[in-house]
Design a protein around this motif. Structure first.
Motif, short mmCIF file in Angstrom:
data_model
loop_
_atom_site.label_atom_id
_atom_site.label_comp_id
_atom_site.label_asym_id
_atom_site.label_seq_id
_atom_site.Cartn_x
_atom_site.Cartn_y
_atom_site.Cartn_z
N GLU A 189 0.83 -1.21 0.00
CA GLU A 189 0.00 0.00 0.00
C GLU A 189 0.86 1.26 0.00
N LYS A 194 -1.86 2.99 -2.80
CA LYS A 194 -3.27 2.56 -2.88
C LYS A 194 -3.66 1.76 -1.66
N LYS A 195 -4.77 2.14 -1.02
CA LYS A 195 -5.32 1.37 0.09
C LYS A 195 -6.07 0.18 -0.49
#
Length: 282
Positions: A189, A194-195
């Motif tokens: 992440e 990006k989560k």
């Protein structure tokens, strides 16, 4: 087998000694000790479960655990294992003792209104999906026997015990695996910006790859096909991120990762990055 009763625990369980008088056992089964007294003999049938008290577990010796755990918790652990056995087949039932000890501790916590929190619960739910589904039977069992409600964190811990019984792996090792996967996902992440949704397909694929990647690092197993050159040229961003993640994982786990792992992890990272791009363009 025939056992001489050394101590009656309740109607459904007793501590017995075999006919050679060499080993103590926990003998469990519906009504197996009903109306029985010390020194009487009992012949076990197909529905009776027998556990050696010589077992050494992560929570101590079985004979010590059995002194402090209510027999009802031993029965609950036995029922969970029965359900696990239907799902997975033969398993190591000696996990009954540490599982019963955990259940007894959980019951005390719930009664004292002491909630636990496990940051790895979601990872355990996905990583050990089938084990978690079986462990959910504990919600119904505790409700029926003790009129208590347990949360998902407690279910997660029971799932780890079930996993331990299936693969003959310590509960602490299963927890370390979940922790390692979580650390790696966090690094992914960070590198991708990006989560990752833990319920998404991309997370599931990535998590399973990381799971086996860590297992290979522990066992020393090596992948046969080297994809590094292809991935470095075709997807340089994912490859660079993968190399950084593998190096961080080596530091965190204090284990060497084979160079070949970089290319395979890069392939999964590219999927995550590609998914992010598609979502932005949607």
């Amino acid at each position: 087998m025939i056992f001489r009763i050394a101590k009656v625990l309740n109607h459904n369980s007793f501590i017995g000694i075999d006919d050679r008088k060499t080993t103590e056992y926990l003998v469990m089964g519906k009504g197996v000790a009903f109306g029985k007294k010390v020194s009487q003999t009992v012949e076990t049938g197909p529905d009776i479960r027998v556990y050696s008290l010589n077992e050494l577990t992560e929570r101590g010796e079985a004979r010590d655990i059995i002194r402090s755990v209510p027999p009802e918790c031993l029965e609950l652990a036995g029922e969970v294992l029965d359900r696990a056995e239907k799902e997975f087949g033969e398993l190591d039932r000696s996990i009954l003792f540490p599982m019963a000890d955990h259940i007894a501790f959980a019951v005390r916590r719930i009664r004292n209104k002491e909630q636990i929190s496990n940051p790895l619960t979601e990872d355990i739910r996905v990583l050990f999906h089938k084990e978690y589904k079986v462990a959910q039977c504990m919600e119904e069992l505790l409700r029926e026997r003790f009129h208590l409600e347990i949360d998902e964190h407690e279910v997660g811990y029971i799932a780890l015990h079930i996993h331990s019984a299936i693969v003959d792996e310590k509960v602490s090792q299963a927890m370390q695996m979940a922790r390692s996967v979580r650390e790696c996902i966090s690094l992914v992440e960070k590198e991708t910006g990006k989560k990752i949704d833990v319920m998404s397909l991309s997370y599931n694929r990535l998590m399973n790859h990381v799971r086996y990647m860590v297992a290979r690092a522990v066992s020393g197993e090596k992948l046969k096909v080297n994809m590094n050159d292809y991935m470095e040229v075709r997807f340089p961003e994912a490859y660079k991120a993968s190399r950084q993640i593998c190096r961080e994982m080596e530091k965190n786990l204090k284990l060497p990762f084979n160079e070949v792992e970089i290319g395979y992890l890069a392939m999964h990272l590219e999927r995550v990055m590609d998914t992010e791009l598609q979502e932005k363009n949607a």
